[in-house]
Design an enzyme around this catalytic site. Structure first.
Site, PDB file in Angstrom:
ATOM      1  N   GLU A 286      41.376 -32.963 -10.654  1.00  0.00           N
ATOM      2  CA  GLU A 286      41.746 -31.656 -11.206  1.00  0.00           C
ATOM      3  C   GLU A 286      41.144 -31.444 -12.584  1.00  0.00           C
ATOM      4  O   GLU A 286      40.917 -30.325 -13.002  1.00  0.00           O
ATOM      5  CB  GLU A 286      43.275 -31.513 -11.273  1.00  0.00           C
ATOM      6  N   HIS A 307      39.075 -53.696   6.015  1.00  0.00           N
ATOM      7  CA  HIS A 307      38.912 -53.721   7.468  1.00  0.00           C
ATOM      8  C   HIS A 307      38.884 -52.318   8.047  1.00  0.00           C
ATOM      9  O   HIS A 307      39.106 -52.125   9.245  1.00  0.00           O
ATOM     10  CB  HIS A 307      40.022 -54.577   8.091  1.00  0.00           C
ATOM     11  N   LYS A 421      46.218 -20.611  -3.296  1.00  0.00           N
ATOM     12  CA  LYS A 421      47.535 -20.012  -3.563  1.00  0.00           C
ATOM     13  C   LYS A 421      47.512 -18.525  -3.243  1.00  0.00           C
ATOM     14  O   LYS A 421      48.413 -18.005  -2.600  1.00  0.00           O
ATOM     15  CB  LYS A 421      47.912 -20.196  -5.045  1.00  0.00           C
TER      16      LYS A 421
HETATM   17  O1  PA5 Z   1      48.146 -30.846 -13.398  1.00  0.00           O
HETATM   18  C1  PA5 Z   1      48.567 -29.742 -13.154  1.00  0.00           C
HETATM   19  O2  PA5 Z   1      48.656 -28.866 -14.026  1.00  0.00           O
HETATM   20  C2  PA5 Z   1      49.051 -29.373 -11.773  1.00  0.00           C
HETATM   21  O3  PA5 Z   1      48.832 -30.400 -10.869  1.00  0.00           O
HETATM   22  C3  PA5 Z   1      50.528 -29.049 -11.802  1.00  0.00           C
HETATM   23  O4  PA5 Z   1      51.231 -30.150 -12.264  1.00  0.00           O
HETATM   24  C4  PA5 Z   1      51.053 -28.660 -10.429  1.00  0.00           C
HETATM   25  O5  PA5 Z   1      50.299 -27.597  -9.926  1.00  0.00           O
HETATM   26  C5  PA5 Z   1      52.510 -28.279 -10.499  1.00  0.00           C
HETATM   27  O6  PA5 Z   1      52.689 -27.240 -11.389  1.00  0.00           O
HETATM   28  P1  PA5 Z   1      54.109 -26.866 -11.950  1.00  0.00           P
HETATM   29  O7  PA5 Z   1      54.639 -28.004 -12.723  1.00  0.00           O
HETATM   30  O8  PA5 Z   1      53.865 -25.673 -12.808  1.00  0.00           O
HETATM   31  O9  PA5 Z   1      54.986 -26.536 -10.763  1.00  0.00           O
END
Ligand code: PA5
Length: 446
Positions: A286, A307, A421
């Site tokens: 990310e 394996h 989303k």
């Molecule tokens: O690293 C990030 O920002 C994302 O992975 C969020 O943690 C994830 O989308 C969850 O978001 P939120 O805490 O707003 O529900």
């Protein structure tokens, strides 16, 4: 030193000159994050968190963790991505990937809100049917669909079990101080809540209440975790590529990437690391996978995957490098016995510890992969304890930020996550997405 970094298996692939050429970029990245200015201002809270975390909030976490441990037989943690992986990774690293099977006098910890599969939700409800439960719902934005849906279901489940008033005492929210639907719900219902600092993004939030409350409920010493992170923040402060392993790792990743190694395989030799590898995958994917750039992080658990994936790693496309995580001192060991007839042919191992055999499996594999054309980075952790964990988490957070900046992207946003989303909102009929819904339905009919 609780974690040791080694790049002996980069020798055939990376030379000193490559590192020298990276020096300016590393310095620039260091300056950018330590200046805490510009686009980083709103995302850099994790950097000094081990030094200036909210002491009162930490004490509150410990107090409520102790209460939760008494109040329930199962804690249901609701969250996704950065609001889930860190806590689970830490709990399994410190205990076991079979954590719940070992709990007799303290709560089981179940993680939901990371899947929309009804079977998954039902399983947890079935497992909790006869248990006293508490809920910790975690969302920084307070609006993420998966945890919001899971919270809706489990709030109802809890209220049916104990009534609305008692449910209020058993629901704990971890969210933004002021913003988001979860904050409004917490304030309206009077749920106890924990604050996610504004300047800490999801995947950098494990050392905030996001990770620390569930980790403390598991019985871990969160002061020790913060101490490990503090030591790491001091150790990895120096802007010197020679001396700072955290920066060396970030530089090595980028050197390898430039040489065509576009996949990083995180590997480990004990199942306790499985979720830590998942946390690493999220942290790096990310943070770095943007603007058509980035190293794709993946993982392997050995010996299991030797394996299954082993053949490919040894002889398949030469597009990856391997970052191995190993443990120096196992908590418990098994000494192998001999038998009179040597019927299994294993008498040569008589008197040897199993941890030794596992270590030799590691040495053998790392060398074979290196000889097969896979550059290797080694990270050895002293033991599976809190201080080491704090150090490790901080090491990876900082190296990820530096690595992303060397790559030339903003490591703190995740614009690409919005695409699915939007489509999902349109398809499930969320108000405001009508036009997109019609477009998608037309495309699906074609
Ligand atoms: O690293 C990030 O920002 C994302 O992975 C969020 O943690 C994830 O989308 C969850 O978001 P939120 O805490 O707003 O529900």
């Amino acid at each position: 030193m609780s974690i040791t970094f080694n790049i002996r298996y980069l020798k055939n692939f990376v030379n000193q000159n490559d590192f020298w050429q990276m020096e300016e970029k590393v310095k620039a990245a260091h300056k950018m994050i330590h200046s805490k200015k510009g686009i980083f201002e709103k995302n850099i809270g994790w950097l000094d968190l081990p030094v200036n975390y909210d002491r009162k909030e930490l004490e509150k976490i410990k107090t409520y963790a102790a209460k939760i441990r008494k109040m329930c037989d199962a804690l249901i943690v609701i969250g996704i991505g950065g609001s889930y992986l860190g806590a689970r990774a830490a709990i399994e690293f410190l205990n076991s990937h079979n954590y719940n099977l070992f709990q007799e006098n303290c709560p089981h910890i179940f993680f939901v809100g990371n899947s929309l599969a009804p079977s998954h939700i039902y399983e947890i409800m079935d497992l909790c049917e006869k248990k006293r439960i508490c809920i910790n719902v975690i969302s920084k934005s307070g609006t993420t669909t998966e945890p919001a849906v899971a919270f809706k279901i489990f709030k109802d489940f809890m209220e049916k079990k104990v009534g609305t008033d008692e449910a209020r005492k058993r629901i704990f929210c971890t969210t933004d101080k002021n913003k988001g639907i979860l904050r409004s719900i917490a304030d309206k219902e009077g749920y106890e809540s924990f604050v996610i600092p504004d300047d800490i993004g999801g995947r950098f939030s494990v050392l905030s209440p996001v990770g620390l409350l569930p980790i403390a409920v598991s019985g871990a010493n969160i002061d020790e975790i913060m101490l490990g992170a503090l030591e790491a923040s001091q150790k990895f402060m120096q802007c010197d590529l020679e001396k700072n392993d955290c920066y060396k790792y970030a530089a090595a990743r980028n050197i390898l990437y430039k040489k065509g190694k576009i996949i990083e395989l995180f590997s480990a030799y004990t199942p306790r690391f499985s979720m830590l590898l998942e946390w690493l995958k999220q942290l790096y994917a990310e943070s770095e996978g943007k603007e058509q750039k980035g190293i794709f992080p993946t993982s392997a658990m050995y010996s299991t995957d030797l394996h299954s994936l082993g053949q490919f790693i040894q002889e398949g496309s030469r597009i990856f490098f391997e970052t191995s995580l190993t443990i120096k001192n196992e908590e418990r060991d098994i000494t192998l016995k001999t038998d009179n007839e040597n019927s299994d042919g294993l008498n040569f191992l008589g008197g040897q510890n199993l941890s030794y055999v596992n270590k030799m499996a590691y040495e053998a594999t790392a060398l074979a992969h290196y000889d097969g054309g896979v550059p290797g980075i080694e990270i050895q952790i002293d033991r599976n304890s809190e201080k080491e964990l704090g150090e490790l988490l901080y090491f990876f957070e900082k190296s990820c930020a530096i690595s992303g900046l060397i790559l030339g992207i903003n490591p703190f946003n995740q614009p690409g996550v919005e695409a699915y989303k939007k489509n999902m909102f349109a398809l499930i009929g969320k108000p405001g997405y009508e036009d997109l819904r019609n477009d998608i339905l037309n495309r699906l009919r074609q």
